[in-house]
Scaffold this active site. Structure first.
Site, PDB file in Angstrom:
ATOM      1  N   TYR A 105       3.496   6.098  14.947  1.00 14.07           N
ATOM      2  CA  TYR A 105       2.190   5.453  14.746  1.00 14.07           C
ATOM      3  C   TYR A 105       1.053   6.408  15.118  1.00 14.07           C
ATOM      4  O   TYR A 105       0.050   6.517  14.412  1.00 14.07           O
ATOM      5  CB  TYR A 105       2.133   4.187  15.605  1.00 14.07           C
TER       6      TYR A 105
ATOM      7  N   LYS B 161      -1.798   7.674  12.445  1.00  9.63           N
ATOM      8  CA  LYS B 161      -3.222   7.413  12.667  1.00  9.63           C
ATOM      9  C   LYS B 161      -3.992   8.703  12.941  1.00  9.63           C
ATOM     10  O   LYS B 161      -5.146   8.851  12.518  1.00  9.63           O
ATOM     11  CB  LYS B 161      -3.407   6.423  13.826  1.00  9.63           C
TER      12      LYS B 161
ATOM     13  N   ILE C 200      -6.331  -5.132  21.031  1.00  6.45           N
ATOM     14  CA  ILE C 200      -7.055  -6.249  20.410  1.00  6.45           C
ATOM     15  C   ILE C 200      -6.102  -7.432  20.302  1.00  6.45           C
ATOM     16  O   ILE C 200      -4.921  -7.260  19.980  1.00  6.45           O
ATOM     17  CB  ILE C 200      -7.560  -5.858  18.994  1.00  6.45           C
TER      18      ILE C 200
ATOM     19  N   SER D 261      -6.604   4.058  15.391  1.00 11.16           N
ATOM     20  CA  SER D 261      -6.165   3.493  16.664  1.00 11.16           C
ATOM     21  C   SER D 261      -6.428   4.482  17.783  1.00 11.16           C
ATOM     22  O   SER D 261      -6.454   5.700  17.562  1.00 11.16           O
ATOM     23  CB  SER D 261      -4.666   3.181  16.609  1.00 11.16           C
TER      24      SER D 261
ATOM     25  N   VAL E 210       0.816  -1.225   0.000  1.00 10.81           N
ATOM     26  CA  VAL E 210       0.000   0.000   0.000  1.00 10.81           C
ATOM     27  C   VAL E 210       0.849   1.275   0.000  1.00 10.81           C
ATOM     28  O   VAL E 210       0.404   2.336  -0.446  1.00 10.81           O
ATOM     29  CB  VAL E 210      -0.992   0.054   1.193  1.00 10.81           C
TER      30      VAL E 210
END
Length: 250
Positions: free
Chosen positions: A161, A165, A194, A148, A68
């Site tokens: 990160y 996000k 998760i 997130s 991607v």
């Protein structure tokens, strides 16, 4: 009189080979009539396992490998797919592909910053921008971005990160307003902890004390939410960031 061409509508899930992406592929197969396009970068074996689970759930699917973060690779793969599916339309886009390269900011290497930004943020652009024109012509579509809790509150050790996000969250809100009149919704889903490969190295026993629900979530729980947002039932929800984190950020 010329017969009207029958268009087959598809759902694309990037990073669909494992974890949350796999659960989303399977749930969409159960809940919708969409054939599922399972994108993966390198792990073909895991992607084939996802395809098998999709078929066991009563759905159909196919694999579409591309990175991607690589604009030309994305364009080439999606154009090639379109050439082989003349009457195909990707109507649901789930931007799920993402990576983490955690570390304290002062010691963060430029490549660790760039790789994370390129996958989550530029990946969203590369895939969605390439497909959006057909959605606009079709006057219907669903774009769902996996973000997130880190993108909302920031997580120490995850500045890269969190930045990636957080940017996708803002992009979600802006794009939603641009295309709402065309019956295309754009929403973000923000999971907390998760149970996936990505959280496998974390100390669940200690970390679950931070979660009011006192447990990590399951990929299937996230997938149910994504499946709802991919359906016609969610038509009046757009530009939203929906948290699914057991109350850790509420």
């Amino acid at each position: 009189m010329k017969e009207k061409e029958v268009i087959t509508k598809y759902a694309l899930v990037t990073g669909g080979s494992r974890g949350i992406g796999r659960a989303i592929c399977v749930q969409l197969a159960k809940d919708s009539d969409y054939p599922i396009i399972i994108n993966y970068n390198s792990n073909k074996e895991a992607a084939l396992e996802t395809l098998k689970l999709v078929e066991e759930a009563g759905g159909t699917g196919e694999l579409l490998p591309f990175n991607v973060s690589n604009l030309s690779e994305v364009a080439q793969a999606l154009d090639s797919w379109q050439d082989h599916h003349e009457n195909g339309l990707i109507e649901v886009i789930v931007n799920n592909a993402g990576i983490t390269k955690d570390g304290l900011f002062m010691w963060m290497k430029p490549e660790d910053w760039n790789d994370v930004i390129n996958t989550s943020l530029n990946g969203f652009f590369n895939v969605t921008n390439h497909l959006i024109q057909k959605l606009l012509v079709n006057k219907y579509g669903r774009i769902i971005n996996l973000v997130s809790v880190s993108g909302l509150k920031g997580t120490p050790g995850q500045t890269n990160y969190s930045a990636a996000k957080g940017a996708v969250i803002s992009a979600t809100k802006a794009l939603a307003q641009e295309i709402a009149k065309r019956n295309i919704t754009v929403n973000a889903v923000a999971p907390g902890f998760i149970n996936t490969d990505m959280t496998g190295e974390l100390n669940e026993k200690e970390l679950k004390k931070l979660v009011p629900a006192n447990r990590f979530g399951e990929p299937e729980e996230v997938a149910h939410l994504v499946s709802f947002l991919a359906s016609k039932k969610s038509a009046y929800i757009t530009g939203e960031v929906i948290n699914i984190n057991g109350g850790i950020y509420s």
